[in-house]
Scaffold this motif. Structure first.
Motif, PDB file in Angstrom:
ATOM      1  N   ASN A  93       0.829  -1.195   0.000  1.00  0.00           N
ATOM      2  CA  ASN A  93       0.000   0.000   0.000  1.00  0.00           C
ATOM      3  C   ASN A  93       0.871   1.255   0.000  1.00  0.00           C
ATOM      4  O   ASN A  93       1.757   1.398   0.848  1.00  0.00           O
ATOM      5  N   ALA A  94       0.622   2.152  -0.935  1.00  0.00           N
ATOM      6  CA  ALA A  94       1.448   3.354  -1.065  1.00  0.00           C
ATOM      7  C   ALA A  94       1.338   4.260   0.145  1.00  0.00           C
ATOM      8  O   ALA A  94       2.329   4.865   0.581  1.00  0.00           O
ATOM      9  N   ILE A 135       7.679   3.526  -3.836  1.00  0.00           N
ATOM     10  CA  ILE A 135       6.389   4.099  -3.453  1.00  0.00           C
ATOM     11  C   ILE A 135       5.563   4.474  -4.682  1.00  0.00           C
ATOM     12  O   ILE A 135       4.361   4.213  -4.738  1.00  0.00           O
ATOM     13  N   THR A 136       6.198   5.067  -5.672  1.00  0.00           N
ATOM     14  CA  THR A 136       5.451   5.465  -6.873  1.00  0.00           C
ATOM     15  C   THR A 136       4.974   4.243  -7.663  1.00  0.00           C
ATOM     16  O   THR A 136       3.930   4.293  -8.315  1.00  0.00           O
ATOM     17  N   VAL A 155      -1.364   4.633 -10.936  1.00  0.00           N
ATOM     18  CA  VAL A 155      -1.796   5.817 -11.673  1.00  0.00           C
ATOM     19  C   VAL A 155      -1.784   7.080 -10.804  1.00  0.00           C
ATOM     20  O   VAL A 155      -1.851   8.199 -11.315  1.00  0.00           O
ATOM     21  N   GLN A 156      -1.708   6.894  -9.493  1.00  0.00           N
ATOM     22  CA  GLN A 156      -1.667   8.038  -8.577  1.00  0.00           C
ATOM     23  C   GLN A 156      -0.238   8.473  -8.268  1.00  0.00           C
ATOM     24  O   GLN A 156      -0.013   9.321  -7.404  1.00  0.00           O
ATOM     25  N   ALA A 157       0.725   7.938  -8.995  1.00  0.00           N
ATOM     26  CA  ALA A 157       2.145   8.232  -8.762  1.00  0.00           C
ATOM     27  C   ALA A 157       2.451   9.731  -8.737  1.00  0.00           C
ATOM     28  O   ALA A 157       3.191  10.191  -7.861  1.00  0.00           O
ATOM     29  N   PRO A 158       1.897  10.541  -9.664  1.00  0.00           N
ATOM     30  CA  PRO A 158       2.202  11.979  -9.641  1.00  0.00           C
ATOM     31  C   PRO A 158       1.851  12.651  -8.305  1.00  0.00           C
ATOM     32  O   PRO A 158       2.580  13.522  -7.827  1.00  0.00           O
ATOM     33  N   GLN A 159       0.747  12.241  -7.697  1.00  0.00           N
ATOM     34  CA  GLN A 159       0.342  12.811  -6.405  1.00  0.00           C
ATOM     35  C   GLN A 159       1.348  12.452  -5.317  1.00  0.00           C
ATOM     36  O   GLN A 159       1.683  13.280  -4.461  1.00  0.00           O
TER      37      GLN A 159
END
Length: 237
Positions: free
Chosen positions: A122-123, A157-158, A163-167
């Motif tokens: 989980n990120a 983590i990314t 798909v939420q990597a930029p955040q």
């Protein structure tokens, strides 16, 4: 003089030597234009004679340029060696480096963090682990060591974030920016991370300064601007 001041002096010398290429090129250009004007006004010379004289002058100036380039190369490489030396001394200074027990504890805790991250699914939880570790790391030297592992940590983590990597990159950037490192440690680490600059170009290959030199001295010499000793080696073969 402290190691940090010595490091700054060495880096400053490297910058000034590169900067001086402009004045050196201008000096050779001014001398060439003056010589060219004299030859053009010499009515005793034919057009062919002027060309011969210009070529002879360029060869003479080429030899002078090579001497100057060798001097600059030597001074730049010495400054580059000094920069590496003083950067190492700063990073290894007992005043900045924790004792062995503290280092061993930190390495053990960092290894545990890396293992937990590898096992995380989980990120959010992974980011929380990293933030907690960062908040607990307050020593400048240890922060520097922690920063060395960040590329791998950020990648893990990314990857988890998908798909939420930029955040998550933005959140990680905020965390990284909050890691305070003493200026001398940060600068010294940057020098070490960048590798030795010894032998790197003093004259930019396509810069206006070297272009000017190519126009006013013999090309036989201008091509060795950044490695003047190679000309000597070549002529001895």
């Amino acid at each position: 003089m402290t190691n940090y001041k010595n490091l700054q002096t060495a880096l400053g010398n490297m910058h000034e030597i590169k900067k001086s290429t402009t004045a050196v090129a201008k000096g050779f250009k001014d001398d060439f234009l003056e010589k060219q004007a004299k030859l053009q006004s010499d009515r005793m010379l034919s057009a062919e004679g002027r060309i011969i004289k210009i070529d002879e002058y360029k060869a003479e100036q080429g030899a002078k340029f090579l001497t100057k380039a060798k001097e600059m190369r030597t001074e730049y490489d010495q400054a580059a060696e000094d920069a590496q030396k003083y950067a190492e001394m700063i990073l290894n200074d007992p005043a900045h480096k924790p004792n062995e027990a503290t280092l061993a504890t930190f390495d053990r805790q960092l290894a545990r963090l890396q293992t937990e991250l590898m096992l995380s699914t989980n990120a959010d939880s992974a980011l929380s682990l990293v933030k907690t570790f960062a908040e607990q790391t307050t020593d400048a030297y240890l922060i520097g060591k922690f920063k060395e592992t960040l590329p791998t940590i950020i990648s893990e983590i990314t990857t988890l974030a998908g798909v939420q990597a930029p955040q998550y990159k933005l959140k990680l950037r905020k965390m990284v920016d909050g890691l305070a490192v003493a200026p001398e440690i940060e600068e010294a680490q940057a020098v070490i991370d960048g590798g030795s600059m010894k032998g790197s170009p003093v004259w930019l290959e396509h810069g206006v300064q070297l272009t000017t030199i190519r126009q006013v001295v013999s090309g036989e010499y201008a091509q060795f601007a950044n490695n003047p000793t190679a000309h000597v080696a070549e002529t001895e073969v």
